[in-house]
Write a protein that holds these residues in place. Sequence first.
Motif, PDB file in Angstrom:
ATOM      1  N   VAL A 315       6.827 -38.353 -10.446  1.00 39.37           N
ATOM      2  CA  VAL A 315       7.857 -37.342 -10.691  1.00 39.37           C
ATOM      3  C   VAL A 315       8.904 -37.452  -9.591  1.00 39.37           C
ATOM      4  N   SER A 316      10.171 -37.511  -9.972  1.00 31.06           N
ATOM      5  CA  SER A 316      11.276 -37.597  -9.019  1.00 31.06           C
ATOM      6  C   SER A 316      12.283 -36.488  -9.311  1.00 31.06           C
ATOM      7  N   ARG A 317      13.181 -36.271  -8.358  1.00 30.45           N
ATOM      8  CA  ARG A 317      14.223 -35.270  -8.531  1.00 30.45           C
ATOM      9  C   ARG A 317      15.548 -35.943  -8.849  1.00 30.45           C
ATOM     10  N   LEU A 318      16.410 -35.178  -9.492  1.00 28.00           N
ATOM     11  CA  LEU A 318      17.742 -35.655  -9.839  1.00 28.00           C
ATOM     12  C   LEU A 318      18.740 -34.732  -9.165  1.00 28.00           C
ATOM     13  N   GLY A 319      19.261 -35.149  -8.024  1.00 29.14           N
ATOM     14  CA  GLY A 319      20.196 -34.294  -7.312  1.00 29.14           C
ATOM     15  C   GLY A 319      20.502 -34.830  -5.928  1.00 29.14           C
ATOM     16  N   ASN A 320      21.401 -34.156  -5.227  1.00 31.33           N
ATOM     17  CA  ASN A 320      21.834 -34.597  -3.909  1.00 31.33           C
ATOM     18  C   ASN A 320      21.136 -33.864  -2.772  1.00 31.33           C
ATOM     19  N   ASP A 321      20.079 -33.092  -3.068  1.00 28.72           N
ATOM     20  CA  ASP A 321      19.462 -32.273  -2.042  1.00 28.72           C
ATOM     21  C   ASP A 321      18.378 -32.992  -1.252  1.00 28.72           C
ATOM     22  N   ASP A 322      17.990 -34.210  -1.657  1.00 33.80           N
ATOM     23  CA  ASP A 322      17.031 -34.985  -0.869  1.00 33.80           C
ATOM     24  C   ASP A 322      17.333 -36.465  -1.076  1.00 33.80           C
ATOM     25  N   PRO A 323      16.901 -37.332  -0.136  1.00 32.52           N
ATOM     26  CA  PRO A 323      17.265 -38.760  -0.219  1.00 32.52           C
ATOM     27  C   PRO A 323      16.815 -39.418  -1.512  1.00 32.52           C
ATOM     28  N   ASN A 324      15.592 -39.123  -1.953  1.00 29.89           N
ATOM     29  CA  ASN A 324      15.117 -39.765  -3.173  1.00 29.89           C
ATOM     30  C   ASN A 324      15.911 -39.311  -4.386  1.00 29.89           C
ATOM     31  N   GLY A 325      16.149 -38.007  -4.464  1.00 34.60           N
ATOM     32  CA  GLY A 325      16.935 -37.484  -5.582  1.00 34.60           C
ATOM     33  C   GLY A 325      18.350 -38.001  -5.584  1.00 34.60           C
ATOM     34  N   ARG A 326      18.916 -38.164  -4.386  1.00 29.81           N
ATOM     35  CA  ARG A 326      20.275 -38.692  -4.276  1.00 29.81           C
ATOM     36  C   ARG A 326      20.336 -40.129  -4.778  1.00 29.81           C
ATOM     37  N   TRP A 327      19.325 -40.927  -4.481  1.00 29.58           N
ATOM     38  CA  TRP A 327      19.307 -42.334  -4.920  1.00 29.58           C
ATOM     39  C   TRP A 327      19.352 -42.413  -6.442  1.00 29.58           C
ATOM     40  N   TRP A 328      18.548 -41.583  -7.107  1.00 30.21           N
ATOM     41  CA  TRP A 328      18.531 -41.603  -8.567  1.00 30.21           C
ATOM     42  C   TRP A 328      19.801 -40.981  -9.141  1.00 30.21           C
ATOM     43  N   TYR A 329      20.306 -39.916  -8.508  1.00 32.64           N
ATOM     44  CA  TYR A 329      21.495 -39.239  -9.020  1.00 32.64           C
ATOM     45  C   TYR A 329      22.687 -40.185  -9.066  1.00 32.64           C
ATOM     46  N   ARG A 330      22.835 -41.022  -8.055  1.00 31.58           N
ATOM     47  CA  ARG A 330      23.953 -41.948  -8.016  1.00 31.58           C
ATOM     48  C   ARG A 330      23.850 -43.042  -9.074  1.00 31.58           C
ATOM     49  N   ARG A 331      22.664 -43.260  -9.591  1.00 28.17           N
ATOM     50  CA  ARG A 331      22.458 -44.297 -10.606  1.00 28.17           C
ATOM     51  C   ARG A 331      22.285 -43.722 -12.013  1.00 28.17           C
ATOM     52  N   TRP A 332      22.332 -42.404 -12.126  1.00 26.04           N
ATOM     53  CA  TRP A 332      22.196 -41.727 -13.407  1.00 26.04           C
ATOM     54  C   TRP A 332      23.493 -41.879 -14.195  1.00 26.04           C
ATOM     55  N   VAL A 333      23.378 -42.341 -15.436  1.00 25.81           N
ATOM     56  CA  VAL A 333      24.579 -42.581 -16.236  1.00 25.81           C
ATOM     57  C   VAL A 333      24.656 -41.711 -17.486  1.00 25.81           C
ATOM     58  N   GLY A 334      23.558 -41.055 -17.881  1.00 25.28           N
ATOM     59  CA  GLY A 334      23.621 -40.230 -19.078  1.00 25.28           C
ATOM     60  C   GLY A 334      22.268 -39.742 -19.527  1.00 25.28           C
TER      61      GLY A 334
END
Length: 342
Positions: A315-334
């Motif tokens: 389970v991962s997060r989607l957002g800018n509030d933690d490093p892991n979530g930020r990594w995925w958020y920047r690569r999220w396209v839709g």
Amino acid sequence: MTVRSAVITALFALGPGSLGAQGLSFQAGRLFDDGGWSAYSLSWTQRLFGPLGANVGGMYLRGPGASERLFGAGVDASLFRGGRQGAYFIGGVGGGFGTGSAERWWGSWSAGVGYEFVPLPAVSLGVETRYREMAPRHRAGAELAIRLATAFGSPARPAARPALRTESAPPSDTRTTLSGTAGERIDVPATGGAVRLATAGTLREGRSASELVSEVIDVAEAELGRRYQYGGTGEPGDGFDCSGLIQYAYDRVGIPLPRRSVEQARAGREIGRDEAALLPGDVLTFSERGRGVTHVGLYMGDGRFIHSASRGVQVSRLGNDDPNGRWWYRRWVGARRIVERD
């Protein structure tokens, strides 16, 4: 680049700080050169991404002479090795020091092929043949080895899943709908009765959209901690790749999805890159190379999603509030909606 510099560079690049071990392997082999050398290694093994893996560990070589001994470390890269039966490619570098009548220092490179058997879900047995060249005494020849590997680590504890959005039950004559894999709409009774879904011949009891989505997420959560496997679809003894997990979870409730992530990125209805519009059960799409969809995940609500990545189902997060979530958020396209809330 000399053998010595190649060894040093590789060992620093793939050192323990960057390798999260996923398994342990022991290898015993024979180098058919200079009277014959016995070679042994014990290594940590890690899946990097896709079919690419690596292992780093210690090496011990015993020569034909009573005092010829070589000690050192090595790094191997592999393609298509780990968690599946079949052929794979290997290559690596190694180096260290010698004792007795052996040279004071040594370095080597090697490349070859192998075949892996998987007799048990967490155990694999491989047979490898490779060409190895060593310096400074210029030993070179064929090497035949047997490799025993095991996966380890307990499955991750499932995180508490936020409650799905509650919805009042619609009247019995209303209907929820599913977005079909080719864009068609499939009517499903909101409550009661049996319904034929998109897969021909599959009958399931009718249920609300929230119930369908909850079951899909429950199915995916039950696989938390299962290893990543390129091309894995959850068959007995197999792991999952990203799209394999999504397909598996939806298939368990009778909703067929395409196999590949690029195809799943066209399934259902487009939501786009809008956090406020996301609902549990949406398929998130990611692009790790800046073009095209290369990864998918299942949105759970509250900014979290479940997916199969290099460390397995997690389970991962989607957002800018933690490093892991930020990594995925920047690569999220839709995102794509498979189950509608009409």
